[in-house]
Design a protein around this motif. Sequence first.
Motif, PDB file in Angstrom:
ATOM      1  N   TYR A  32     -56.366  48.794  29.362  1.00 16.92           N
ATOM      2  CA  TYR A  32     -56.337  48.725  28.035  1.00 16.92           C
ATOM      3  C   TYR A  32     -57.147  47.406  27.694  1.00 16.92           C
ATOM      4  O   TYR A  32     -56.731  46.270  28.574  1.00 16.92           O
ATOM      5  N   HIS A 149     -47.404  50.066  27.830  1.00 16.04           N
ATOM      6  CA  HIS A 149     -47.804  50.264  26.555  1.00 16.04           C
ATOM      7  C   HIS A 149     -47.049  50.801  25.277  1.00 16.04           C
ATOM      8  O   HIS A 149     -47.244  50.258  24.239  1.00 16.04           O
ATOM      9  N   CYS A 159     -52.843  48.443  21.522  1.00 15.25           N
ATOM     10  CA  CYS A 159     -53.410  48.739  22.988  1.00 15.25           C
ATOM     11  C   CYS A 159     -54.617  49.529  22.924  1.00 15.25           C
ATOM     12  O   CYS A 159     -54.308  50.949  22.542  1.00 15.25           O
TER      13      CYS A 159
END
Length: 196
Positions: A32, A149, A159
């Motif tokens: 990410y 996440h 992200c």
Amino acid sequence: MARRVLILGIGNILWGDEGFGVRAVEAFHRRYALPDHVTLLDGGTQGLYLVQYVREADDLLVFDAIDYGLAPGTLKIVRDGEVPKFTGSKKMSLHQTGFQEVLSAADLLGDYPSRLALVGCQPLDLENWGGPLTEPVRGAVAAAVTVAHDILLEWGVDCVLRAEPLSPELALLKHDIDHQSYESRKGVGAAGEWRD
């Protein structure tokens, strides 16, 4: 103004599964891209040197190997006021400060994150000096990245999934201590067994 977010991996990559936190934050970085108000940090075993980073964070997400007494490789997510109870995990030496002390010092100095999340993984082996992550813990890294996440999205952090994982020269860890280089150099077989 955006909230300051710290994503921190702690642990010692030289002690088998104790390296989970570092390997998880490394994997998150490869997967990410993050906005400028988010700091991604390999905290290793830096102990009290991490206090300043923690004090600067409005929100703190930590990856760590934690002995919950569960099946190896099991992830457990702990939030906010519960986090300090689980971060006094085993120290590798008398000189290493546990993360519980880091949180206490930040609190004592009057700068404590308002939101905390600990993505902990049950280790199998913390005694394997120089060894790799065990198979159940290695298998939990991707799931830990997904959980992190989701927590960050809940916190409003954007992200962005990278089109391709970062190349080794842009990795969080360099000098052959990144996960792939370290374990291939040390000789981890396809099934995760250790070879000298």
